[in-house]
Design an enzyme around this catalytic site. Sequence first.
Site, mmCIF file in Angstrom:
data_model
loop_
_atom_site.group_PDB
_atom_site.id
_atom_site.type_symbol
_atom_site.label_atom_id
_atom_site.label_comp_id
_atom_site.label_asym_id
_atom_site.label_seq_id
_atom_site.Cartn_x
_atom_site.Cartn_y
_atom_site.Cartn_z
ATOM 1 C CG ASP A 128 -2.081 0.946 1.104
ATOM 2 O OD1 ASP A 128 -2.382 1.372 -0.023
ATOM 3 O OD2 ASP A 128 -2.692 1.266 2.138
ATOM 4 N NE ARG A 157 -1.425 6.629 1.263
ATOM 5 C CZ ARG A 157 -1.424 5.688 2.200
ATOM 6 N NH1 ARG A 157 -1.107 6.006 3.442
ATOM 7 N NH2 ARG A 157 -1.738 4.453 1.892
ATOM 8 C CD1 TRP A 158 7.424 6.324 -2.783
ATOM 9 C CD2 TRP A 158 6.862 6.664 -4.929
ATOM 10 N NE1 TRP A 158 8.582 6.314 -3.533
ATOM 11 C CE2 TRP A 158 8.270 6.519 -4.849
ATOM 12 C CE3 TRP A 158 6.278 6.890 -6.181
ATOM 13 C CZ2 TRP A 158 9.094 6.587 -5.967
ATOM 14 C CZ3 TRP A 158 7.106 6.961 -7.300
ATOM 15 C CH2 TRP A 158 8.495 6.818 -7.178
ATOM 16 C CG HIS A 210 -0.449 2.106 -9.360
ATOM 17 N ND1 HIS A 210 -0.611 1.820 -8.023
ATOM 18 C CD2 HIS A 210 -1.536 2.842 -9.717
ATOM 19 C CE1 HIS A 210 -1.757 2.357 -7.586
ATOM 20 N NE2 HIS A 210 -2.325 2.984 -8.606
ATOM 21 C CD GLU A 264 -13.784 -4.651 -1.694
ATOM 22 O OE1 GLU A 264 -12.602 -4.981 -1.475
ATOM 23 O OE2 GLU A 264 -14.710 -5.482 -1.758
ATOM 24 C CG ASN A 265 -8.025 -1.845 -5.378
ATOM 25 O OD1 ASN A 265 -7.139 -2.665 -5.175
ATOM 26 N ND2 ASN A 265 -8.261 -0.860 -4.503
ATOM 27 N NE ARG A 307 -7.574 2.126 -5.624
ATOM 28 C CZ ARG A 307 -6.388 2.180 -5.044
ATOM 29 N NH1 ARG A 307 -5.330 2.525 -5.764
ATOM 30 N NH2 ARG A 307 -6.244 1.880 -3.783
ATOM 31 C CB SER A 335 -8.088 -3.150 2.706
ATOM 32 O OG SER A 335 -7.779 -1.937 3.356
ATOM 33 C CD GLU A 355 1.964 -13.006 15.979
ATOM 34 O OE1 GLU A 355 1.992 -11.817 16.323
ATOM 35 O OE2 GLU A 355 1.493 -13.912 16.697
HETATM 36 C C1 IPE Z 1 -5.758 -2.690 -0.433
HETATM 37 O O1 IPE Z 1 -5.366 -1.377 -0.444
HETATM 38 C C2 IPE Z 1 -5.644 -3.290 -1.814
HETATM 39 C C3 IPE Z 1 -4.300 -3.537 -2.329
HETATM 40 C C4 IPE Z 1 -3.178 -3.269 -1.712
HETATM 41 C C5 IPE Z 1 -4.262 -4.138 -3.639
HETATM 42 P P1 IPE Z 1 -6.363 -0.150 -0.664
HETATM 43 O O2 IPE Z 1 -5.497 1.044 -0.753
HETATM 44 O O3 IPE Z 1 -7.269 -0.422 -1.810
HETATM 45 O O4 IPE Z 1 -7.230 -0.160 0.677
HETATM 46 P P2 IPE Z 1 -8.057 1.005 1.368
HETATM 47 O O5 IPE Z 1 -9.050 1.508 0.372
HETATM 48 O O6 IPE Z 1 -7.094 2.088 1.753
HETATM 49 O O7 IPE Z 1 -8.668 0.360 2.567
HETATM 50 C C1 IPE Z 2 -1.505 0.258 -3.385
HETATM 51 O O1 IPE Z 2 -1.300 1.634 -3.409
HETATM 52 C C2 IPE Z 2 -1.728 -0.326 -4.747
HETATM 53 C C3 IPE Z 2 -3.099 -0.783 -5.010
HETATM 54 C C4 IPE Z 2 -4.119 -0.665 -4.201
HETATM 55 C C5 IPE Z 2 -3.323 -1.414 -6.267
HETATM 56 P P1 IPE Z 2 -2.521 2.652 -3.441
HETATM 57 O O2 IPE Z 2 -2.873 2.930 -4.861
HETATM 58 O O3 IPE Z 2 -3.632 2.176 -2.597
HETATM 59 O O4 IPE Z 2 -1.845 3.927 -2.810
HETATM 60 P P2 IPE Z 2 -2.474 4.917 -1.760
HETATM 61 O O5 IPE Z 2 -2.975 4.101 -0.614
HETATM 62 O O6 IPE Z 2 -3.574 5.644 -2.456
HETATM 63 O O7 IPE Z 2 -1.342 5.813 -1.371
HETATM 64 MG MG MG Z 3 -4.078 2.387 -0.622
#
Ligand code: IPE
Ligand code: IPE
Ligand code: MG
Length: 246
Positions: A19, A23-24, A36, A66-67, A70, A194, A205
């Site tokens: 995750d 933000r990175w 990504h 749930e992704n 996006r 998530s 753990e």
């Molecule tokens: C969980 O991260 C899914 C993956 C890492 C693929 P998300 O970034 O989608 O989770 P939420 O929305 O912050 O809970």
């Molecule tokens: C994790 O990074 C990758 C996936 C969920 C596919 P995010 O895209 O969730 O990055 P943040 O949480 O928005 O920073």
């Molecule tokens: Mg995320």
Amino acid sequence: MERPDGQPDARLHVAIIMDGNGRWARARGLPRTAGHKFGVDALKRTVEGAAEAGVGKLTVFGFSTENWRRPRGEVSELMKLMKAYVESDLERLARDGVCVKIMGRRAGLAPDILDVIERAERRTAQNDAFTLQVAFNYGGQADITDAVRTLAQAVKAGRLDPDAITEDVVGMALSSRGDAPDLIIRTSGEHRLSNFLLWEAAYAEFVFQDVFWPDYGPKHLKTAIEEFRGRERRFGAVEASKRAAS
Ligand code: IPE
Ligand code: IPE
Ligand code: MG
């Protein structure tokens, strides 16, 4: 973990919620998709260093059910990256003895994605030096729901006695086949599952690391495993020392 010959495997099953890509990228003034892309490099580094860190199986969360919520462009970039990763790395992974497994719902994925998933699994099915399991279009609730449906169909068809439904039977119906991780790592400072491995996480753990996924690598994995090694896992029983004293 259990080895194919049924012997317990001292190597760990580690699962990672990768995750913080967005933000990175934002911290660098880049689009989320750049995060990504660099996230794939972090995955490659981490897979390469995992065996040396004592890991036998690595399960990574690549895309959740749930992704799909996006923006369309981001979803399509994530699909493209999955395909490009398999296309660029499959031969090397196969030669290194890595068995690739993809868990999650196949329905709803585009034919070209299904094709690379099936190709990766077929090409590496005989390997057993290391397992890389990618959760893609995966959600713990969806996975349990699909397992319940499969079991209900077996009962309806007369192939399964409801009284024979044990935890092992439920586990085997999941896309993980019930293989539970010893350790679940989440990067980026978020402290939640998530919808990852809900069933399998029962006695895992947890280690939360305050690093965005694109910056992750073997060094961070080793730190997480050191922390894990200092934990006492009781599985509902009492500590070994107290057991001896009573
Ligand atoms: C969980 O991260 C899914 C993956 C890492 C693929 P998300 O970034 O989608 O989770 P939420 O929305 O912050 O809970
Ligand atoms: C994790 O990074 C990758 C996936 C969920 C596919 P995010 O895209 O969730 O990055 P943040 O949480 O928005 O920073
Ligand atoms: Mg995320």
